[in-house]
Every structure is written in C-alpha cells, then in structure tokens.
Motif scaffolding. Structure first.
Motif, PDB file in Angstrom:
ATOM      1  N   ALA A  54       1.065   4.233  -2.373  1.00 45.37           N
ATOM      2  CA  ALA A  54       0.494   5.302  -2.375  1.00 45.37           C
ATOM      3  C   ALA A  54       1.873   6.918  -2.321  1.00 45.37           C
ATOM      4  CB  ALA A  54      -0.205   5.147  -0.477  1.00 45.37           C
ATOM      5  N   THR A  62      -4.266   6.270  -6.729  1.00 50.64           N
ATOM      6  CA  THR A  62      -5.569   5.706  -5.593  1.00 50.64           C
ATOM      7  C   THR A  62      -5.341   4.061  -5.333  1.00 50.64           C
ATOM      8  OG1 THR A  62      -6.719   7.981  -6.714  1.00 50.64           O
ATOM      9  CG2 THR A  62      -7.631   5.327  -5.652  1.00 50.64           C
ATOM     10  N   VAL A  63      -5.292   4.020  -4.519  1.00 54.23           N
ATOM     11  CA  VAL A  63      -5.121   2.174  -3.842  1.00 54.23           C
ATOM     12  C   VAL A  63      -6.117   2.048  -3.174  1.00 54.23           C
ATOM     13  CG1 VAL A  63      -3.584   1.072  -2.805  1.00 54.23           C
ATOM     14  CG2 VAL A  63      -2.342   2.939  -3.615  1.00 54.23           C
ATOM     15  N   ALA A 122      -5.165   4.393   1.971  1.00 62.13           N
ATOM     16  CA  ALA A 122      -5.915   3.800   0.597  1.00 62.13           C
ATOM     17  C   ALA A 122      -7.370   3.858   1.309  1.00 62.13           C
ATOM     18  CB  ALA A 122      -5.092   2.155   1.373  1.00 62.13           C
ATOM     19  N   ALA A 152      -4.363   0.501   5.496  1.00 58.89           N
ATOM     20  CA  ALA A 152      -4.417   2.177   4.678  1.00 58.89           C
ATOM     21  C   ALA A 152      -4.839   3.324   5.525  1.00 58.89           C
ATOM     22  CB  ALA A 152      -6.510   1.010   4.003  1.00 58.89           C
ATOM     23  N   THR A 163      -7.485  -1.088  -1.308  1.00 57.61           N
ATOM     24  CA  THR A 163      -7.380  -2.855  -0.452  1.00 57.61           C
ATOM     25  C   THR A 163      -8.589  -3.171   0.326  1.00 57.61           C
ATOM     26  OG1 THR A 163      -5.571  -3.752   0.601  1.00 57.61           O
ATOM     27  CG2 THR A 163      -6.842  -2.247   2.016  1.00 57.61           C
ATOM     28  N   LEU A 218       0.666  -1.393  -0.475  1.00 58.35           N
ATOM     29  CA  LEU A 218       0.240   0.012  -0.045  1.00 58.35           C
ATOM     30  C   LEU A 218       1.108   1.365  -0.027  1.00 58.35           C
ATOM     31  CD1 LEU A 218      -2.472  -1.312   2.770  1.00 58.35           C
ATOM     32  CD2 LEU A 218      -2.726  -1.106   0.566  1.00 58.35           C
TER      33      LEU A 218
END
Length: 271
Positions: free
Chosen positions: A116, A121-122, A160, A155, A124, A112
């Motif tokens: 990032a 844009t991540v 995230a 996150a 999970t 992550l």
C-alpha cells in the motif's frame, strides 16, 4: 480504501504480482506434469484480455506460513514495482496446533502495508469456514473467524481490497475442493479468479461467481465413512508425518514465475 477509479481501470494494471502459498501457486488446477495454473494465473489472463502489455509474476510457494511469505516474498515483489498485488496467506498457520491469530495477522498486515505504501492496489482474502465442508474442520471454525476479522481490520487500515470469501456459502461447497479438502480444484480456482475480478470490478466480471452449484443428492452414510477413511489415510497421515519430521511440502522449491513476464491468454478450450 482504494479509489474506485483505481480498481475499475482494468487495463491500467501493468504489473501484477501474486504472493502466498499453495493456493496461489495453483495446486490441483493441473498437476506436476503439465504444471499448475490456479486462480492467480486465471486472473492474470482476465487482466491481459485487451491489455497485452500486462506482465505477471507469481512468487507463491506451497507450504509457506505467513511469516515466511513476509520474509521471502515481499522484497522480491517490491523490486518488481507492481501496481496490483494479491496477498493470500495464513491458512497453513490455521491448521497448525500452535496458532496465534494476532501474530499471523500481524505478518499479513506488514505485507499489506508494504505494498500500500508503494502505491499498489492490494487485494487480500478472508477464508471460508472449513467446518462447513468437513467435520474435522469444525475444530478450526473459531480461529478462522478470528483470523478473518483481523484481516478485514488490517485491510481497512491500509486501504486494501478484501475478497470476502467467507461471506459466500458456495466457497464451502465440497465440489469446489480437491480430494485433499485443502486445495481448490479447477472449478474452485475458476470461481476464485472470478471472485477477485468482481472484487476489483473488472470489465466482464459479475457476482455470478458466488451463485450456488446445483443441488446434489446426499451421500449414503457408509460411502461417506469410506471417503473419510481414505482422506485420513491419503492426506492427513502424510501431513502429520511431515510435521513430525519438521518438513514442508515446499522444501527446496522456488516460485514458479519469479519474474514479470507477458501473459498467455488461454483459449476457451483451455479454460
């Protein structure tokens, strides 16, 4: 957290890369003959509607553990300079006897943080409690909750977006899962793609993906016992055999879509 503008600009995504294991590869949404589709392919098709410039790569490989996703997929993915990345890992670790939530979540957090830091844009995921869809899954309930808590925290630290599957009871409905009870079926993959679309607030998405399925009649005890025996013989036994031999379902396999390519938008008939 990522800015609302970033997550809502559906047609602003130009390069989508999916990382993970068999679920992201798309197992049981299709087959080895026609090929697997899966939620990530379906999400890419959603993103490509009205955005023919979108390119998509899927680096996921069945059987991969979290540390293998980190070791094998991060560098190639970064080289593709994605602006949208999905990271689904940890379930293969969950079902191993020696599960270390801190170590597994640490590998996920590294992934992550890498994307990032690259400005993507991540997305999970948290995972539904397996104990809600199969009796033996209750042995995994506590570790699933711990992993989910750690993923949410990681996150949050790296901005995230979390598709919080554990918060929606429908994700534990057996009708979304294939016969092995580990992989989603076509309906499950469709729902998961819609869940990610809603998490990203994409145009055309809604919270409907989380609606329960129609009430189903209960299964007689004898039939249920027979199904359990068939499941043990058909899936649990072979899985244990691979563990004893030190093998993985992903041995010798590579990613199904290792480079960025334009996305074919499926017709209604194909969906």
């Amino acid at each position: 957290m990522p800015s609302c503008d970033r997550t809502r600009e559906a047609h602003g995504y130009q390069r989508f890369v999916a990382l993970g294991d068999s679920q992201t590869e798309g197992l049981n949404d299709g087959d080895e003959v026609v090929g697997y589709r899966g939620w990530a392919d379906r999400l890419a098709e959603h993103l490509a509607v009205g955005n023919p410039q979108l390119e998509y790569a899927n680096l996921a490989v069945r059987g991969r553990l979290a540390h293998e996703v980190r070791a094998e997929q991060v560098r190639p993915a970064l080289e593709l300079a994605p602006d949208l990345v999905t990271v689904m890992a940890g379930v293969n670790d969950l079902i191993r006897p020696r599960f270390d939530a801190e170590a597994v979540s640490g590998h996920i957090e590294h992934v992550l943080s890498a994307f990032a830091a690259a400005g993507a844009t991540v997305v999970t995921f948290t995972y539904p409690d397996p104990g809600l869809r199969m009796a033996v899954g209750r042995l995994l309930t506590a570790r699933t909750r711990e992993l989910n808590d750690r993923i949410r925290a990681a996150a949050n630290r790296h901005g995230a977006v979390v598709a919080d599957l554990s918060a929606h009871p429908v994700t534990s409905d057996p009708r979304l899962w294939s016969g092995d009870r580990l992989h989603l079926n076509a309906l499950g993959h469709t729902r998961l793609a819609a869940a990610v679309g809603h998490t990203l607030d994409l145009p055309g998405s809604s919270a409907d993906w989380g609606e329960p399925l129609p009430v189903q009649r209960s299964v007689p005890g004898l039939r249920r016992a027979g199904e359990e025996l068939r499941w043990v013989a058909g899936f649990v036994g072979p899985w244990i055999g691979r563990r004893i031999l030190g093998r993985s379902s992903g041995d010798g396999r590579g990613a199904k879509r290792p480079v960025l390519e334009p996305v074919h938008v499926a017709s209604r008939a194909e969906s």
